[in-house]
Design an enzyme around this catalytic site. Structure first.
Site, PDB file in Angstrom:
ATOM      1  N   SER A  38       0.836  -1.197   0.000  1.00  0.00           N
ATOM      2  CA  SER A  38       0.000   0.000   0.000  1.00  0.00           C
ATOM      3  C   SER A  38       0.870   1.245   0.000  1.00  0.00           C
ATOM      4  O   SER A  38       1.756   1.393   0.834  1.00  0.00           O
ATOM      5  CB  SER A  38      -0.884   0.041   1.251  1.00  0.00           C
ATOM      6  OG  SER A  38      -1.811  -0.994   1.210  1.00  0.00           O
ATOM      7  N   HIS A  92      -3.270 -10.854   0.508  1.00  0.00           N
ATOM      8  CA  HIS A  92      -3.160 -10.699   1.963  1.00  0.00           C
ATOM      9  C   HIS A  92      -3.756 -11.896   2.693  1.00  0.00           C
ATOM     10  O   HIS A  92      -4.712 -12.519   2.209  1.00  0.00           O
ATOM     11  CB  HIS A  92      -3.873  -9.419   2.419  1.00  0.00           C
ATOM     12  CG  HIS A  92      -3.172  -8.161   2.018  1.00  0.00           C
ATOM     13  ND1 HIS A  92      -3.354  -7.574   0.791  1.00  0.00           N
ATOM     14  CD2 HIS A  92      -2.280  -7.391   2.689  1.00  0.00           C
ATOM     15  CE1 HIS A  92      -2.591  -6.492   0.724  1.00  0.00           C
ATOM     16  NE2 HIS A  92      -1.932  -6.357   1.860  1.00  0.00           N
ATOM     17  N   GLU A 191      -6.033  -2.252  14.187  1.00  0.00           N
ATOM     18  CA  GLU A 191      -5.946  -2.537  15.621  1.00  0.00           C
ATOM     19  C   GLU A 191      -6.801  -1.566  16.426  1.00  0.00           C
ATOM     20  O   GLU A 191      -7.032  -0.433  16.013  1.00  0.00           O
ATOM     21  CB  GLU A 191      -4.504  -2.377  16.137  1.00  0.00           C
ATOM     22  CG  GLU A 191      -3.474  -3.187  15.431  1.00  0.00           C
ATOM     23  CD  GLU A 191      -3.222  -2.683  14.033  1.00  0.00           C
ATOM     24  OE1 GLU A 191      -3.078  -3.540  13.145  1.00  0.00           O
ATOM     25  OE2 GLU A 191      -3.208  -1.467  13.797  1.00  0.00           O
ATOM     26  N   ASN A 233       0.315   6.026   8.163  1.00  0.00           N
ATOM     27  CA  ASN A 233      -0.546   6.617   9.192  1.00  0.00           C
ATOM     28  C   ASN A 233       0.072   6.357  10.557  1.00  0.00           C
ATOM     29  O   ASN A 233       0.809   5.405  10.741  1.00  0.00           O
ATOM     30  CB  ASN A 233      -1.960   6.003   9.125  1.00  0.00           C
ATOM     31  CG  ASN A 233      -1.938   4.478   9.203  1.00  0.00           C
ATOM     32  OD1 ASN A 233      -1.752   3.786   8.198  1.00  0.00           O
ATOM     33  ND2 ASN A 233      -2.102   3.949  10.398  1.00  0.00           N
TER      34      ASN A 233
END
Ligand code: 8IG
Length: 270
Positions: A38, A92, A191, A233
């Protein structure tokens, strides 16, 4: 008497994919593989001219790409005297296709002749001072998927999995690069803030949903592994804002030229 067809092992399946890859690209052997995660796709053009580009689904054992910003393509790029095999997307673990599907590109790259692999990803960052758009070298990992790509009593050593030689080389190219321990969660949800704190207590600095299973398969196959994360991020709970996939893509777009320059200079030295 008829004989039931015996299913190929994952290694045989990878050898078949590598043979088809050679046919479709016209490139008999590849030297270095790269997997773009990504935020890394905009960096690909800096690697050089594509000799060939194929769909992953043209090769046996590959399934279609599932994530926005991931393109289901494989490029063969001539860079100096090297043939690069670039996967513009990955499968993934959270897609539920099984661990063998996750590492099939890695095993295909090994069967195609690659002796080194650069695994990139986008991830959340935990270290104080890290900013979105910053690349970080993976120094080690914690695999929280609870699984392995290896089946059977093959006790592969993972000491120095992320090559100290290649990390040192990256720092010669860019001495501002920091390092961190990558923690793979199963995903696809991000998370909770409590899980991010847990990852930090465990010794992690980067949280993501890829890479560790691929690195293990690469080590099993005898490849040298370089892992580079793009912190897209701040990990959940650290920025005061919710996480979203668009911010990930934007961090990639704005970091593209730095990532492209880094990758191309590093690959030239491997
Ligand atoms: I991009 O903050 C990206 N992928 N687990 N956490 C996890 N995966 C990610 C994150 C993140 N950012």
């Amino acid at each position: 008497m008829t004989h039931a067809a015996v299913a190929p092992t994952p290694y045989e399946s990878a050898a078949e994919a590598a043979a088809r890859l050679a046919e479709l690209t016209g490139v008999e052997r590849h030297d270095i593989a790269l997997v773009l995660g990504s935020g890394w796709l905009p960096a690909v053009d800096a690697l050089g001219e594509a000799t060939a580009e194929i769909d992953t689904t043209d090769l046996p054992g590959f399934s279609a790409a599932a994530v926005a910003g991931h393109s289901g393509k494989i490029r063969s790029i001539r860079s100096g005297d090297r043939n690069l095999l670039v996967f513009l997307s990955r499968t993934h673990y959270y897609e539920g296709k099984g661990v063998a599907a996750v590492v099939h590109p890695v095993r295909t790259a090994a069967a195609a002749g690659c002796s080194a692999i650069v695994l990139t990803n986008g991830c959340g960052g935990l270290k104080e001072g890290w900013q979105p758009g910053q690349p970080v070298l993976i120094s080690d990992h914690i695999n929280l998927t609870g699984t392995s790509p290896i089946v059977g009593a093959n006790f592969v050593d993972l000491t120095d999995l992320y090559s100290p030689r290649l990390r040192a080389m990256c720092k010669e190219v860019d001495d501002s690069l920091d390092e961190g321990v990558y923690v793979q969660f199963p995903g696809p949800h991000y998370e909770t803030p409590a899980e991010v704190r847990m990852a930090g207590i465990l010794g992690g600095h980067l949280v993501g949903m890829s890479t560790t299973l691929e690195a293990i398969a690469a080590r099993e196959a005898g490849m040298e592994v370089l892992g580079i994360s793009l912190v897209t991020n701040l990990a959940a709970g650290l920025s005061g804002e919710p996480l979203n996939h668009e911010e990930v893509l934007e961090a990639g777009r704005s970091a593209a030229s730095r990532m492209g320059g880094l990758l191309s200079r590093v690959v030239a030295r491997i």
